[in-house]
Design a protein around this motif. Sequence first.
Motif, short mmCIF file in Angstrom:
data_model
loop_
_atom_site.label_atom_id
_atom_site.label_comp_id
_atom_site.label_asym_id
_atom_site.label_seq_id
_atom_site.Cartn_x
_atom_site.Cartn_y
_atom_site.Cartn_z
N PRO A 135 0.82 -1.24 0.02
CA PRO A 135 0.10 0.10 -0.15
C PRO A 135 0.76 1.30 -0.03
O PRO A 135 0.40 2.51 0.07
N GLY A 136 2.25 1.14 -0.19
CA GLY A 136 2.92 2.45 -0.25
C GLY A 136 2.37 3.16 -1.58
O GLY A 136 2.26 2.64 -2.47
N THR A 137 2.83 4.53 -1.28
CA THR A 137 2.40 5.43 -2.43
C THR A 137 3.63 6.22 -3.11
O THR A 137 3.39 7.00 -3.81
N ALA A 172 -0.12 5.28 -12.65
CA ALA A 172 -1.67 5.40 -12.35
C ALA A 172 -1.70 4.33 -11.12
O ALA A 172 -1.12 3.51 -10.94
N HIS A 173 -2.22 4.93 -10.13
CA HIS A 173 -2.62 4.04 -8.86
C HIS A 173 -4.08 3.61 -9.00
O HIS A 173 -5.00 4.36 -9.42
N GLY A 174 -4.26 2.16 -8.74
CA GLY A 174 -5.66 1.61 -8.73
C GLY A 174 -6.18 1.44 -7.30
O GLY A 174 -5.34 0.93 -6.37
N VAL A 175 -7.00 2.07 -6.71
CA VAL A 175 -7.38 2.30 -5.35
C VAL A 175 -8.73 1.71 -5.14
O VAL A 175 -9.53 1.78 -6.05
N GLY A 227 -15.29 1.45 6.09
CA GLY A 227 -15.78 2.36 7.01
C GLY A 227 -15.90 3.72 6.96
O GLY A 227 -16.13 4.57 7.60
N THR A 228 -15.55 4.22 5.42
CA THR A 228 -15.34 5.62 5.12
C THR A 228 -16.86 5.73 4.10
O THR A 228 -17.23 4.61 3.52
N SER A 262 -6.52 8.46 3.63
CA SER A 262 -7.26 7.47 4.77
C SER A 262 -8.58 7.08 4.21
O SER A 262 -9.24 6.13 4.79
N THR A 263 -9.07 7.68 3.04
CA THR A 263 -10.39 7.06 2.49
C THR A 263 -10.07 6.05 1.41
O THR A 263 -11.15 5.55 0.98
#
Length: 166
Positions: A58-60, A104-107, A112-113, A121-122
């Motif tokens: 999960p590092g960005t 590109a990041h895939g999120v 809980g958001t 954090s979302t």
Amino acid sequence: MQSCLARCAVRQGVVRQQQEDARSRPRGRAPAPPPVPVAAPPPGPMRYYGTIYTAAPPGTGVGITVGQADRMLAHRTAENDCMNRGGAPCRLVSEFTFACAAVAHGVRQSPGTAIMTSDPSTFRLHVVGHGMANTRADAEYDAMSDCNRRDRGLTCGIVRSECSGR
């Protein structure tokens, strides 16, 4: 940095082998004549290098270098940039000679958001897509395609793109 250490280790092995060969050569024999020098290849067009380093999800962290004449400097610069932006260990994703690169990041929305925003954090990063091309638009298109191809259920977006001035 990692490739530099690997080259150093290989070089040490070669030197060690040369020293062992010199010790095992019978005394009193003349050493072999030096090799005949080979002419250098004719100069060609200048090569420019680019590299992409990313932190593992999960590092960005993302580091991109484009248009660098020195290949090793391209690696060091992108790796350091990635570590400064994400803090996590970064790995080489691609080395290229194109003028532009994009990531590109895939999120996916964090549990809980209520909504997903640009606030880290979302969401949770799941995949990283990358692209290289001669134009920014093509590099970004390739990065988005790569991200979407890895997992169709994610929201992909360009987080960084760079082009050289050449």
